[in-house]
Design an enzyme around this catalytic site. Structure first.
Site, mmCIF file in Angstrom:
data_model
loop_
_atom_site.group_PDB
_atom_site.id
_atom_site.type_symbol
_atom_site.label_atom_id
_atom_site.label_comp_id
_atom_site.label_asym_id
_atom_site.label_seq_id
_atom_site.Cartn_x
_atom_site.Cartn_y
_atom_site.Cartn_z
ATOM 1 N N HIS A 64 -92.105 115.828 81.904
ATOM 2 C CA HIS A 64 -91.149 117.140 82.125
ATOM 3 C C HIS A 64 -92.053 118.172 81.057
ATOM 4 O O HIS A 64 -92.182 119.460 81.190
ATOM 5 C CB HIS A 64 -89.911 116.822 81.480
ATOM 6 C CG HIS A 64 -89.122 116.118 82.181
ATOM 7 N ND1 HIS A 64 -88.646 116.517 83.493
ATOM 8 C CD2 HIS A 64 -88.400 114.897 81.995
ATOM 9 C CE1 HIS A 64 -87.941 115.575 84.035
ATOM 10 N NE2 HIS A 64 -87.674 114.575 83.187
ATOM 11 N N HIS A 89 -91.257 108.862 76.858
ATOM 12 C CA HIS A 89 -91.232 108.375 78.402
ATOM 13 C C HIS A 89 -92.817 108.873 78.947
ATOM 14 O O HIS A 89 -93.063 110.130 78.888
ATOM 15 C CB HIS A 89 -90.234 109.343 79.102
ATOM 16 C CG HIS A 89 -88.985 108.624 79.358
ATOM 17 N ND1 HIS A 89 -87.727 108.874 79.764
ATOM 18 C CD2 HIS A 89 -88.565 107.214 78.771
ATOM 19 C CE1 HIS A 89 -86.888 108.173 79.650
ATOM 20 N NE2 HIS A 89 -87.392 107.067 79.071
ATOM 21 N N GLU A 116 -91.929 105.752 82.789
ATOM 22 C CA GLU A 116 -90.740 106.045 83.687
ATOM 23 C C GLU A 116 -91.549 106.830 84.772
ATOM 24 O O GLU A 116 -92.069 108.125 84.334
ATOM 25 C CB GLU A 116 -89.812 107.126 83.018
ATOM 26 C CG GLU A 116 -88.557 107.411 83.929
ATOM 27 C CD GLU A 116 -87.991 108.528 83.492
ATOM 28 O OE1 GLU A 116 -88.165 109.539 82.841
ATOM 29 O OE2 GLU A 116 -86.920 108.152 83.169
ATOM 30 N N GLU A 120 -82.884 114.522 75.789
ATOM 31 C CA GLU A 120 -84.160 114.455 76.370
ATOM 32 C C GLU A 120 -84.201 115.806 77.255
ATOM 33 O O GLU A 120 -83.456 116.260 78.207
ATOM 34 C CB GLU A 120 -84.115 113.502 77.571
ATOM 35 C CG GLU A 120 -85.264 113.332 78.415
ATOM 36 C CD GLU A 120 -85.337 112.215 79.463
ATOM 37 O OE1 GLU A 120 -84.513 111.901 80.031
ATOM 38 O OE2 GLU A 120 -86.607 111.843 79.749
ATOM 39 N N ARG A 128 -95.820 112.744 88.065
ATOM 40 C CA ARG A 128 -94.884 111.656 87.564
ATOM 41 C C ARG A 128 -95.254 110.495 88.542
ATOM 42 O O ARG A 128 -94.387 109.564 88.518
ATOM 43 C CB ARG A 128 -93.680 112.186 88.269
ATOM 44 C CG ARG A 128 -92.465 111.232 87.251
ATOM 45 C CD ARG A 128 -91.023 111.707 87.310
ATOM 46 N NE ARG A 128 -90.464 111.452 86.078
ATOM 47 C CZ ARG A 128 -89.387 111.804 85.662
ATOM 48 N NH1 ARG A 128 -88.534 112.280 86.537
ATOM 49 N NH2 ARG A 128 -88.739 111.624 84.403
ATOM 50 N N ASP A 187 -90.923 113.408 77.191
ATOM 51 C CA ASP A 187 -91.141 112.878 78.383
ATOM 52 C C ASP A 187 -92.238 113.671 78.923
ATOM 53 O O ASP A 187 -92.221 114.740 79.291
ATOM 54 C CB ASP A 187 -89.914 112.794 79.316
ATOM 55 C CG ASP A 187 -90.336 112.432 80.936
ATOM 56 O OD1 ASP A 187 -91.318 112.696 81.333
ATOM 57 O OD2 ASP A 187 -89.198 111.696 81.669
HETATM 58 C C1 LER Z 1 -85.014 112.348 84.774
HETATM 59 O O1 LER Z 1 -86.132 113.121 85.056
HETATM 60 C C2 LER Z 1 -85.620 111.753 83.599
HETATM 61 O O2 LER Z 1 -86.718 112.035 82.672
HETATM 62 C C3 LER Z 1 -84.992 110.520 82.715
HETATM 63 O O3 LER Z 1 -85.421 110.186 81.761
HETATM 64 C C4 LER Z 1 -83.372 110.820 82.773
HETATM 65 O O4 LER Z 1 -82.770 110.788 81.470
HETATM 66 MN MN MN Z 2 -87.488 110.795 81.243
#
Ligand code: LER
Ligand code: MN
Length: 264
Positions: free
Chosen positions: A182, A205, A240, A146, A211, A179
């Site tokens: 991010h 994610h 998430e 990730e 977020r 994700d």
């Molecule tokens: C942390 O910010 C995150 O995205 C989680 O999925 C940790 O692996």
């Molecule tokens: Mn994540």
């Protein structure tokens, strides 16, 4: 594509009750804390058997990063991840989500000088991945590497960064987890990065740009889901996120409905 979730504070505490709740509200998979899975393996198996809700993946639940600055902690982390992969095998889970590290160091905040060289970072993360690639093969699981944003990790920030480790080390059982939170910080364009890495993206994610829950911010989920569809992605989309609003549970269900509509 199916929609899964990590745990939330307003979900029922009991394992069976939790899985029943997930099914009732319309989730199709659960991403579990790795230590929780190892510690409650039998109960989790029973909950899966009763509800048909799979444990898709594990995330967290080990105590040293694959890119840890401290070698003893890195090795402890690997031993714990191995245990989690063995437990995932028993419940039919796909694999574990691992960043290079989380919250260990960032170039973007003081002291801004890393205690280790970039060559040292690369060696630590590569050594860990080469080891985990074998464990994943033995357990029929996958390591989902990730990328995190620059404030949470200094080693792997983009899908291209993750890709470079997989290619350089010829890893067969390591894929990329993308994700959206991010990516929204690090990638030029989320859809384009997903497309460029379509051969390696194995898990996702979801959160909105800040977020918080999907649908409460500015990300165009429908656009990115269409790109994933076009590229034949058939894995899980796992929420998430943090939740804000007066009624977090209702907000979370709204987020699920927003994603379901964006998938049509
Ligand atoms: C942390 O910010 C995150 O995205 C989680 O999925 C940790 O692996
Ligand atoms: Mn994540």
């Amino acid at each position: 594509m199916k929609i899964g979730t990590q745990n939330q504070a307003f979900f029922p505490e009991g394992i069976k009750e939790k899985f029943r709740y997930l099914k009732e509200v319309g989730f199709e998979g659960f991403e579990i804390d790795g230590k929780f899975l190892v510690d409650h393996l039998d109960e989790v198996k029973e909950a899966i058997a009763e509800t048909g809700i799979p444990v898709t993946t594990a995330c967290g639940g080990y105590t040293g990063w694959i890119g840890d600055f401290i070698e003893e902690r890195r090795l402890n982390g690997l031993a714990e991840i191995k245990q989690i992969l063995e437990a995932l095998k028993e419940v039919g889970g796909k694999g574990i989500v691992v960043p290079a590290a989380w919250g260990m160091f960032t170039f973007r905040l003081p002291p801004m000088v890393s205690p280790r060289s970039q060559a040292g970072d690369r060696k630590a993360v590569s050594d860990s991945l080469i080891y985990l690639d074998k464990v994943a093969e033995e357990t029929g699981t996958t390591i989902f590497l990730e990328p995190l944003n620059r404030y949470q990790d200094h080693m792997i920030n983009t899908l291209a960064d993750a890709r470079s480790y997989i290619e350089e080390n010829e890893l067969k059982n390591v894929k990329i987890i993308a994700d959206f939170y991010h990516m929204n910080i690090e990638e030029d364009d989320i859809s384009e990065a997903l497309h460029q890495n379509r051969d390696l993206v194995g898990h996702i994610h979801l959160a909105d740009n800040h977020r918080y829950q999907p649908g409460s911010g500015s990300l165009d989920f429908k656009k990115h889901f269409n790109q994933l569809k076009e590229d034949g992605y058939n894995g899980f989309l796992t929420i998430e996120c943090r939740v804000r609003g007066n009624d977090p549970e209702a907000e979370y269900i709204n987020a699920l409905r927003h994603l379901q509509e964006s998938l049509i």
